[in-house]
Design an enzyme around this catalytic site. Structure first.
Site, PDB file in Angstrom:
ATOM      1  N   CYS A 172       0.833  -1.204   0.000  1.00 15.34           N
ATOM      2  CA  CYS A 172       0.000   0.000   0.000  1.00 15.34           C
ATOM      3  C   CYS A 172       0.874   1.265   0.000  1.00 15.34           C
ATOM      4  CB  CYS A 172      -1.003  -0.025   1.147  1.00 15.34           C
ATOM      5  SG  CYS A 172      -2.370   1.157   0.933  1.00 15.34           S
ATOM      6  N   GLU A 226      -1.654  -8.563   4.613  1.00 16.52           N
ATOM      7  CA  GLU A 226      -1.627  -8.741   6.071  1.00 16.52           C
ATOM      8  C   GLU A 226      -3.007  -8.594   6.714  1.00 16.52           C
ATOM      9  OE1 GLU A 226      -1.393  -4.246   5.815  1.00 16.52           O
ATOM     10  OE2 GLU A 226      -1.078  -6.006   4.548  1.00 16.52           O
ATOM     11  N   HIS A 256      -3.579  -5.405   0.574  1.00 19.96           N
ATOM     12  CA  HIS A 256      -3.080  -5.678   1.925  1.00 19.96           C
ATOM     13  C   HIS A 256      -3.072  -7.172   2.229  1.00 19.96           C
ATOM     14  CE1 HIS A 256      -2.826  -1.600   3.692  1.00 19.96           C
ATOM     15  NE2 HIS A 256      -3.771  -1.305   2.801  1.00 19.96           N
TER      16      HIS A 256
END
Length: 238
Positions: free
Chosen positions: A98, A190, A188
């Site tokens: 990002c 994560e 993302h």
């Protein structure tokens, strides 16, 4: 060189950090599941601590997201650019996410700024390019996979030397490769579904203002295991 450095470039919303962990914790949770015994993880908060770790001590670098904007050229962010260029020249494995994606692109000669179509939030499909299908990191993914996204800025122009690995209907540069072991992604890997829903909830007004339905976006959040697998498989290149 046994340290994989997580470069923290910002803080998650307080309610997200309280319930699910801050940005670096989300990365630690994922990376620790597959961390080889000879490696250890370390966090460097680039906004609060100006001195960058020496590159010759690092086996790999992961750069987190942020609520800052690359185009605002904050001093701490601009100071990372020559450090990242040196890391690329030294062939240190890197994965930017990002803000990290946009910062790497800008550092290596691209342009990052606000997306003309507005914000992208929620779980959305991402498509590999032909180059992505042949990439050593991305090539193990299906040609289309789901990923969690939340961003207002984007890579408007990729560096001339970069290879576009993935895109979708909103963004032409969902993933880029800059060198043999240096990648970045707009999405993302994560994030968990719970974190993604928390971000949509926080952004309800902004999403409504651009004609999106936050309730529908939240209802369509799902697991994104293929995107998440990039983090642990990145470690095999370290």
């Amino acid at each position: 060189m046994t340290c994989v450095l997580i470069v923290k470039t910002g803080d998650a919303y307080p309610e997200v950090a309280d319930q699910h962990g801050d940005f670096e914790t989300l990365f630690l949770n994922q990376l620790n599941t597959a961390l080889p015994a000879h490696l250890h993880l370390q966090v460097w908060d680039a906004k609060r601590h100006a001195k960058a770790p020496s590159l010759d001590t690092l086996a790999g670098i992961v750069i987190t997201g942020s609520h800052s904007m690359v185009s605002e050229a904050e001093p701490w962010s601009e100071a990372l650019k020559p450090w990242l260029k040196e890391a690329l020249e030294s062939d240190i494995p890197m994965l930017g996410v990002c803000y990290g994606h946009q910062l790497m692109a800008a550092a290596f000669g691209g342009v990052s700024d606000y997306h003309p179509a507005g914000r992208e939030s929620g779980t959305h499909g991402v498509q590999l390019t032909q180059e992505g299908q042949q990439d050593p990191l991305f090539g193990q993914l299906p040609q289309r996979f789901d990923a969690h996204l939340t961003h207002a800025q984007t890579v408007l122009q990729a560096p001339a030397s970069a290879t576009v690995l993935a895109h979708n209907h909103h963004d032409a540069h969902q993933a880029l490769r800059y060198g043999p072991r240096q990648w970045s992604v707009q999405f993302h890997p994560e994030f968990t579904p719970a974190v993604m829903r928390a971000y949509i909830e926080r952004q309800r007004a902004a999403l409504r203002d651009q004609g999106e339905d936050p309730g529908s976006l939240s209802a369509n959040v799902m697991e994104a295991p293929e995107a998440a697998s990039l983090l642990t498989r990145f470690l095999t290149f370290v």
